[in-house]
Scaffold this motif. Sequence first.
Motif, PDB file in Angstrom:
ATOM      1  N   MET A   1      20.247  94.274 111.188  1.00  0.00           N
ATOM      2  CA  MET A   1      21.200  95.100 111.942  1.00  0.00           C
ATOM      3  C   MET A   1      22.589  94.470 111.861  1.00  0.00           C
ATOM      4  O   MET A   1      22.748  93.281 112.082  1.00  0.00           O
ATOM      5  CB  MET A   1      20.749  95.168 113.410  1.00  0.00           C
ATOM      6  CG  MET A   1      21.688  95.940 114.300  1.00  0.00           C
ATOM      7  SD  MET A   1      21.050  96.203 115.954  1.00  0.00           S
ATOM      8  CE  MET A   1      21.866  94.896 116.850  1.00  0.00           C
ATOM      9  N   ASN A   2      23.603  95.295 111.501  1.00  0.00           N
ATOM     10  CA  ASN A   2      24.942  94.721 111.544  1.00  0.00           C
ATOM     11  C   ASN A   2      25.423  94.688 112.998  1.00  0.00           C
ATOM     12  O   ASN A   2      24.803  95.239 113.887  1.00  0.00           O
ATOM     13  CB  ASN A   2      25.918  95.435 110.577  1.00  0.00           C
ATOM     14  CG  ASN A   2      26.183  96.898 110.911  1.00  0.00           C
ATOM     15  OD1 ASN A   2      25.908  97.355 112.011  1.00  0.00           O
ATOM     16  ND2 ASN A   2      26.716  97.625 109.950  1.00  0.00           N
ATOM     17  N   THR A   3      26.527  94.010 113.214  1.00  0.00           N
ATOM     18  CA  THR A   3      26.997  93.766 114.583  1.00  0.00           C
ATOM     19  C   THR A   3      27.332  95.070 115.305  1.00  0.00           C
ATOM     20  O   THR A   3      28.023  95.921 114.741  1.00  0.00           O
ATOM     21  CB  THR A   3      28.276  92.899 114.540  1.00  0.00           C
ATOM     22  OG1 THR A   3      28.063  91.856 113.595  1.00  0.00           O
ATOM     23  CG2 THR A   3      28.591  92.310 115.877  1.00  0.00           C
ATOM     24  N   PRO A   4      26.881  95.229 116.552  1.00  0.00           N
ATOM     25  CA  PRO A   4      27.242  96.428 117.316  1.00  0.00           C
ATOM     26  C   PRO A   4      28.757  96.551 117.453  1.00  0.00           C
ATOM     27  O   PRO A   4      29.471  95.553 117.456  1.00  0.00           O
ATOM     28  CB  PRO A   4      26.588  96.185 118.688  1.00  0.00           C
ATOM     29  CG  PRO A   4      25.468  95.241 118.412  1.00  0.00           C
ATOM     30  CD  PRO A   4      25.943  94.370 117.292  1.00  0.00           C
ATOM     31  N   LEU A   5      29.229  97.772 117.574  1.00  0.00           N
ATOM     32  CA  LEU A   5      30.658  97.991 117.798  1.00  0.00           C
ATOM     33  C   LEU A   5      31.000  97.565 119.224  1.00  0.00           C
ATOM     34  O   LEU A   5      30.322  97.990 120.162  1.00  0.00           O
ATOM     35  CB  LEU A   5      31.019  99.463 117.624  1.00  0.00           C
ATOM     36  CG  LEU A   5      30.942 100.058 116.227  1.00  0.00           C
ATOM     37  CD1 LEU A   5      31.287 101.542 116.273  1.00  0.00           C
ATOM     38  CD2 LEU A   5      31.856  99.334 115.260  1.00  0.00           C
ATOM     39  N   PRO A   6      32.050  96.750 119.398  1.00  0.00           N
ATOM     40  CA  PRO A   6      32.425  96.343 120.755  1.00  0.00           C
ATOM     41  C   PRO A   6      33.215  97.451 121.456  1.00  0.00           C
ATOM     42  O   PRO A   6      34.424  97.362 121.642  1.00  0.00           O
ATOM     43  CB  PRO A   6      33.285  95.089 120.516  1.00  0.00           C
ATOM     44  CG  PRO A   6      33.886  95.313 119.162  1.00  0.00           C
ATOM     45  CD  PRO A   6      32.887  96.111 118.372  1.00  0.00           C
ATOM     46  N   LEU A   7      32.507  98.526 121.812  1.00  0.00           N
ATOM     47  CA  LEU A   7      33.168  99.664 122.448  1.00  0.00           C
ATOM     48  C   LEU A   7      33.389  99.403 123.925  1.00  0.00           C
ATOM     49  O   LEU A   7      32.517  98.881 124.608  1.00  0.00           O
ATOM     50  CB  LEU A   7      32.312 100.930 122.303  1.00  0.00           C
ATOM     51  CG  LEU A   7      32.255 101.565 120.916  1.00  0.00           C
ATOM     52  CD1 LEU A   7      31.230 102.687 120.890  1.00  0.00           C
ATOM     53  CD2 LEU A   7      33.614 102.098 120.502  1.00  0.00           C
ATOM     54  N   ARG A   8      34.567  99.811 124.393  1.00  0.00           N
ATOM     55  CA  ARG A   8      34.913  99.654 125.809  1.00  0.00           C
ATOM     56  C   ARG A   8      35.551 100.948 126.297  1.00  0.00           C
ATOM     57  O   ARG A   8      36.515 101.436 125.695  1.00  0.00           O
ATOM     58  CB  ARG A   8      35.907  98.503 125.955  1.00  0.00           C
ATOM     59  CG  ARG A   8      36.272  98.138 127.387  1.00  0.00           C
ATOM     60  CD  ARG A   8      37.228  96.958 127.406  1.00  0.00           C
ATOM     61  NE  ARG A   8      38.543  97.279 126.894  1.00  0.00           N
ATOM     62  CZ  ARG A   8      39.511  97.889 127.588  1.00  0.00           C
ATOM     63  NH1 ARG A   8      39.298  98.263 128.829  1.00  0.00           N
ATOM     64  NH2 ARG A   8      40.692  98.130 127.042  1.00  0.00           N
ATOM     65  N   PHE A   9      34.986 101.511 127.361  1.00  0.00           N
ATOM     66  CA  PHE A   9      35.543 102.742 127.913  1.00  0.00           C
ATOM     67  C   PHE A   9      36.931 102.458 128.477  1.00  0.00           C
ATOM     68  O   PHE A   9      37.126 101.500 129.211  1.00  0.00           O
ATOM     69  CB  PHE A   9      34.640 103.300 129.018  1.00  0.00           C
ATOM     70  CG  PHE A   9      35.213 104.503 129.702  1.00  0.00           C
ATOM     71  CD1 PHE A   9      35.248 105.738 129.057  1.00  0.00           C
ATOM     72  CD2 PHE A   9      35.753 104.402 130.971  1.00  0.00           C
ATOM     73  CE1 PHE A   9      35.801 106.854 129.682  1.00  0.00           C
ATOM     74  CE2 PHE A   9      36.306 105.513 131.608  1.00  0.00           C
ATOM     75  CZ  PHE A   9      36.327 106.738 130.950  1.00  0.00           C
ATOM     76  N   VAL A  10      37.899 103.309 128.124  1.00  0.00           N
ATOM     77  CA  VAL A  10      39.277 103.120 128.587  1.00  0.00           C
ATOM     78  C   VAL A  10      39.651 104.163 129.632  1.00  0.00           C
ATOM     79  O   VAL A  10      40.110 103.834 130.716  1.00  0.00           O
ATOM     80  CB  VAL A  10      40.280 103.187 127.399  1.00  0.00           C
ATOM     81  CG1 VAL A  10      41.716 103.052 127.888  1.00  0.00           C
ATOM     82  CG2 VAL A  10      39.959 102.111 126.375  1.00  0.00           C
ATOM     83  N   MET A  11      39.445 105.444 129.306  1.00  0.00           N
ATOM     84  CA  MET A  11      39.881 106.500 130.228  1.00  0.00           C
ATOM     85  C   MET A  11      39.319 107.846 129.828  1.00  0.00           C
ATOM     86  O   MET A  11      38.870 108.040 128.698  1.00  0.00           O
ATOM     87  CB  MET A  11      41.412 106.586 130.236  1.00  0.00           C
ATOM     88  CG  MET A  11      41.983 107.101 128.917  1.00  0.00           C
ATOM     89  SD  MET A  11      43.797 107.222 128.864  1.00  0.00           S
ATOM     90  CE  MET A  11      44.111 108.432 130.128  1.00  0.00           C
ATOM     91  N   SER A  12      39.373 108.792 130.773  1.00  0.00           N
ATOM     92  CA  SER A  12      39.115 110.203 130.500  1.00  0.00           C
ATOM     93  C   SER A  12      40.438 110.923 130.691  1.00  0.00           C
ATOM     94  O   SER A  12      41.095 110.736 131.714  1.00  0.00           O
ATOM     95  CB  SER A  12      38.087 110.761 131.479  1.00  0.00           C
ATOM     96  OG  SER A  12      36.835 110.152 131.269  1.00  0.00           O
ATOM     97  N   ALA A  13      40.819 111.722 129.719  1.00  0.00           N
ATOM     98  CA  ALA A  13      42.110 112.416 129.788  1.00  0.00           C
ATOM     99  C   ALA A  13      41.897 113.924 129.710  1.00  0.00           C
ATOM    100  O   ALA A  13      41.040 114.393 128.964  1.00  0.00           O
ATOM    101  CB  ALA A  13      43.008 111.963 128.640  1.00  0.00           C
ATOM    102  N   PRO A  14      42.696 114.679 130.480  1.00  0.00           N
ATOM    103  CA  PRO A  14      42.557 116.132 130.425  1.00  0.00           C
ATOM    104  C   PRO A  14      43.096 116.738 129.129  1.00  0.00           C
ATOM    105  O   PRO A  14      42.700 117.825 128.742  1.00  0.00           O
ATOM    106  CB  PRO A  14      43.360 116.613 131.634  1.00  0.00           C
ATOM    107  CG  PRO A  14      44.310 115.511 131.935  1.00  0.00           C
ATOM    108  CD  PRO A  14      43.669 114.241 131.492  1.00  0.00           C
ATOM    109  N   GLY A  15      43.989 116.022 128.453  1.00  0.00           N
ATOM    110  CA  GLY A  15      44.559 116.573 127.224  1.00  0.00           C
ATOM    111  C   GLY A  15      45.135 115.494 126.329  1.00  0.00           C
ATOM    112  O   GLY A  15      45.247 114.334 126.716  1.00  0.00           O
TER     113      GLY A  15
END
Length: 194
Positions: A1-15
């Motif tokens: 398995m290659n390294t997982p993506l270091p994803l981090r939630f930033v925000m929810s935007a209406p547009g």
Amino acid sequence: MNTPLPLRFVMSAPGVAELPASPAEIAVVGRSNVGKSSLLNALAHRKDLAKVSGKPGKTRLLNLFETDGGTIVDLPGYGYAKVSATERTAWQRRMQRYLVEREPLALTLLLVDGEVGPTGLDKEMLAWLRANEVAFRIVATKHDKVRSSKRERRRRDLASGCEVAPAEVVWVSAEKGVGIDRLRTLVRDTLTGR
């Protein structure tokens, strides 16, 4: 398995106007219930990054995740019937404005349910992406739900229904991990400009 993506939630935007600057971006689009949240969790090798709901149509905003080299935006799913026509139209406009106006957008991942193949709505979305010259790759989800005896034919049929070569479709299973490494590599290469 290659390294997982270091994803981090930033925000929810209406547009699109509310999204912060990004060096490069990938959008994730697909029908409601195609498995967008599960796929984001699999890319990050986390269970709780993106909320997986038993009810389709939960993603109503543009959800932004940061990773090495740029950002990933999870767009509202299309085709969910249990909302008003007005709300559905607003979601569609928001998504289309984002896909046309977002400057750093490098690639759109169009998720298609591998078990059922491209629906009429998926084909409409494909035609729209082509007409607006939005770069995309097709990601077929739920690989594990297709019987192994039928996979080769399903690969051909799904690619044909999407009018692309079978090799251009990235088949994945968020549950079993199939194709996740290939998709991580595609995401990394796109965001870092390789």
